[in-house]
Design an enzyme around this catalytic site. Sequence first.
Site, PDB file in Angstrom:
ATOM      1  N   ASN A  10       0.880  -1.171   0.000  1.00  0.00           N
ATOM      2  CA  ASN A  10       0.000   0.000   0.000  1.00  0.00           C
ATOM      3  C   ASN A  10       0.913   1.216   0.000  1.00  0.00           C
ATOM      4  O   ASN A  10       1.512   1.535   1.018  1.00  0.00           O
ATOM      5  CB  ASN A  10      -0.910  -0.022   1.238  1.00  0.00           C
ATOM      6  CG  ASN A  10      -1.758   1.238   1.333  1.00  0.00           C
ATOM      7  OD1 ASN A  10      -1.784   2.058   0.414  1.00  0.00           O
ATOM      8  ND2 ASN A  10      -2.446   1.395   2.456  1.00  0.00           N
ATOM      9  N   TRP A  11       1.019   1.826  -1.157  1.00  0.00           N
ATOM     10  CA  TRP A  11       1.971   2.939  -1.288  1.00  0.00           C
ATOM     11  C   TRP A  11       1.485   4.208  -0.585  1.00  0.00           C
ATOM     12  O   TRP A  11       2.256   5.132  -0.377  1.00  0.00           O
ATOM     13  CB  TRP A  11       2.207   3.244  -2.781  1.00  0.00           C
ATOM     14  CG  TRP A  11       2.997   2.199  -3.509  1.00  0.00           C
ATOM     15  CD1 TRP A  11       3.361   0.952  -3.055  1.00  0.00           C
ATOM     16  CD2 TRP A  11       3.529   2.308  -4.831  1.00  0.00           C
ATOM     17  NE1 TRP A  11       4.084   0.291  -4.031  1.00  0.00           N
ATOM     18  CE2 TRP A  11       4.189   1.103  -5.132  1.00  0.00           C
ATOM     19  CE3 TRP A  11       3.503   3.307  -5.813  1.00  0.00           C
ATOM     20  CZ2 TRP A  11       4.834   0.875  -6.348  1.00  0.00           C
ATOM     21  CZ3 TRP A  11       4.122   3.085  -7.024  1.00  0.00           C
ATOM     22  CH2 TRP A  11       4.793   1.880  -7.281  1.00  0.00           C
ATOM     23  N   LYS A  12       0.187   4.258  -0.261  1.00  0.00           N
ATOM     24  CA  LYS A  12      -0.397   5.459   0.383  1.00  0.00           C
ATOM     25  C   LYS A  12      -0.132   6.686  -0.495  1.00  0.00           C
ATOM     26  O   LYS A  12      -0.120   6.564  -1.708  1.00  0.00           O
ATOM     27  CB  LYS A  12       0.127   5.605   1.810  1.00  0.00           C
ATOM     28  CG  LYS A  12      -0.083   4.309   2.609  1.00  0.00           C
ATOM     29  CD  LYS A  12       0.135   4.455   4.079  1.00  0.00           C
ATOM     30  CE  LYS A  12      -0.087   3.100   4.766  1.00  0.00           C
ATOM     31  NZ  LYS A  12      -0.031   3.177   6.220  1.00  0.00           N
ATOM     32  N   HIS A  95      -9.416   1.480   4.648  1.00  0.00           N
ATOM     33  CA  HIS A  95      -8.170   1.640   5.402  1.00  0.00           C
ATOM     34  C   HIS A  95      -8.431   2.574   6.582  1.00  0.00           C
ATOM     35  O   HIS A  95      -9.209   3.530   6.467  1.00  0.00           O
ATOM     36  CB  HIS A  95      -7.064   2.206   4.505  1.00  0.00           C
ATOM     37  CG  HIS A  95      -5.716   2.090   5.132  1.00  0.00           C
ATOM     38  ND1 HIS A  95      -5.282   2.974   6.095  1.00  0.00           N
ATOM     39  CD2 HIS A  95      -4.730   1.181   4.978  1.00  0.00           C
ATOM     40  CE1 HIS A  95      -4.074   2.609   6.491  1.00  0.00           C
ATOM     41  NE2 HIS A  95      -3.714   1.525   5.829  1.00  0.00           N
ATOM     42  N   GLU A  97      -6.806   4.907   7.726  1.00  0.00           N
ATOM     43  CA  GLU A  97      -6.528   6.327   7.437  1.00  0.00           C
ATOM     44  C   GLU A  97      -7.727   6.983   6.762  1.00  0.00           C
ATOM     45  O   GLU A  97      -8.027   8.152   7.001  1.00  0.00           O
ATOM     46  CB  GLU A  97      -5.258   6.431   6.567  1.00  0.00           C
ATOM     47  CG  GLU A  97      -4.013   6.107   7.395  1.00  0.00           C
ATOM     48  CD  GLU A  97      -2.872   5.469   6.622  1.00  0.00           C
ATOM     49  OE1 GLU A  97      -2.853   5.533   5.378  1.00  0.00           O
ATOM     50  OE2 GLU A  97      -1.989   4.873   7.279  1.00  0.00           O
ATOM     51  N   GLU A 167      -5.513  -4.841  10.223  1.00  0.00           N
ATOM     52  CA  GLU A 167      -4.460  -3.857  10.479  1.00  0.00           C
ATOM     53  C   GLU A 167      -4.720  -3.139  11.805  1.00  0.00           C
ATOM     54  O   GLU A 167      -5.481  -2.158  11.841  1.00  0.00           O
ATOM     55  CB  GLU A 167      -4.429  -2.813   9.354  1.00  0.00           C
ATOM     56  CG  GLU A 167      -4.113  -3.402   8.000  1.00  0.00           C
ATOM     57  CD  GLU A 167      -3.470  -2.379   7.075  1.00  0.00           C
ATOM     58  OE1 GLU A 167      -2.417  -2.712   6.508  1.00  0.00           O
ATOM     59  OE2 GLU A 167      -3.985  -1.262   6.928  1.00  0.00           O
ATOM     60  N   GLY A 173       2.634   2.071  10.736  1.00  0.00           N
ATOM     61  CA  GLY A 173       3.624   3.136  10.623  1.00  0.00           C
ATOM     62  C   GLY A 173       4.354   3.439  11.932  1.00  0.00           C
ATOM     63  O   GLY A 173       5.043   4.448  12.046  1.00  0.00           O
ATOM     64  N   SER A 213       3.400  -2.434  10.136  1.00  0.00           N
ATOM     65  CA  SER A 213       4.841  -2.553  10.336  1.00  0.00           C
ATOM     66  C   SER A 213       5.387  -3.933   9.936  1.00  0.00           C
ATOM     67  O   SER A 213       6.303  -4.457  10.578  1.00  0.00           O
ATOM     68  CB  SER A 213       5.226  -2.211  11.780  1.00  0.00           C
ATOM     69  OG  SER A 213       4.851  -0.881  12.090  1.00  0.00           O
ATOM     70  N   GLY A 235       5.134   1.135   4.590  1.00  0.00           N
ATOM     71  CA  GLY A 235       6.472   1.690   4.401  1.00  0.00           C
ATOM     72  C   GLY A 235       7.457   0.775   3.687  1.00  0.00           C
ATOM     73  O   GLY A 235       8.180   1.214   2.779  1.00  0.00           O
TER      74      GLY A 235
HETATM   75  P1  13P Z   1       3.093   0.186   7.592  1.00  0.00           P
HETATM   76  O1  13P Z   1       3.539  -1.095   6.972  1.00  0.00           O
HETATM   77  O2  13P Z   1       3.870   1.379   7.112  1.00  0.00           O
HETATM   78  O3  13P Z   1       2.979   0.088   9.064  1.00  0.00           O
HETATM   79  O4  13P Z   1       1.597   0.456   7.045  1.00  0.00           O
HETATM   80  C1  13P Z   1       0.678  -0.550   7.142  1.00  0.00           C
HETATM   81  C2  13P Z   1      -0.515  -0.164   6.374  1.00  0.00           C
HETATM   82  O5  13P Z   1      -1.253   0.727   6.750  1.00  0.00           O
HETATM   83  C3  13P Z   1      -0.763  -0.868   5.107  1.00  0.00           C
HETATM   84  O6  13P Z   1      -2.033  -0.575   4.624  1.00  0.00           O
END
Ligand code: 13P
Length: 248
Positions: A10-12, A95, A97, A167, A173, A213, A235
């Site tokens: 997930n590149w966000k 997600h 976020e 998640e 993160g 993570s 990440g």
């Molecule tokens: P991280 O791997 O950066 O913790 O993010 C997880 C995430 O939100 C994947 O959708």
Amino acid sequence: MARRKIVAGNWKMNMTPSEAVKLVAELKDLVVSDSVDVVYCVPAIDIVPVVEAVKGTNVQVGAENLYIEDKGAYTGEISADMLVDAGVKYVVIGHSERREYFGETDEFLNKKVKKAIEKGLTPILCCGETLEQREMGVTMDWIRLQIKSDLAGVAAADVANLVIAYEPIWAIGTGKTATSDQAQEVCKGIRDCIAEMYDAATAEAVRIQYGGSVNAGNAAELFAKPDIDGGLVGGASLKADFGKIVNY
Ligand code: 13P
């Protein structure tokens, strides 16, 4: 039948189109796998160049969002038809976020799940608890509520094909990964919830990822758990480590 693992990045909100093409090229030889489905979920503006860049490889492309209507006056939104036409196969829905920063409710997410399925996209439906909920001991109650609302009215055959990502918000993160036992416990709880809502065969078929993570050092232990069918990686999907995660 054994479930096939699926490792998705997930590149966000990272990678400009030119950076995206460069990253795909850098990862190209590292993410080759016969046994794992590999997906890059990328920002909308990167979809067209990334679909082009992954041609001829084992990588499929996902979107990070979609809108619930087919077309019309919805400035700034992107429809499922647009994604499908561009070559997208998966779409991240719900997600944390988006739930937190963009106020997306379970009722709205349920419409997104249904729209994605109607158009032939595979949802990667995210769920997860806050640290406060975990400490209060209501993790599984909360996640069951999310799953039941987000999948309300979705047919068993469609649930069997979808991907659910567990998640925990406190692990996203933060570098603080859930232990493999914690992740397994919740992923099994999600599978049990699907079995109650549908049947054993649907629960056996649905793929459940862990996200939060995930890195090259912890992927193998997490993915070895019986109810964890791969990962949704933030990440670490933006660097060469992603290849190590795919080939855990
Ligand atoms: P991280 O791997 O950066 O913790 O993010 C997880 C995430 O939100 C994947 O959708």
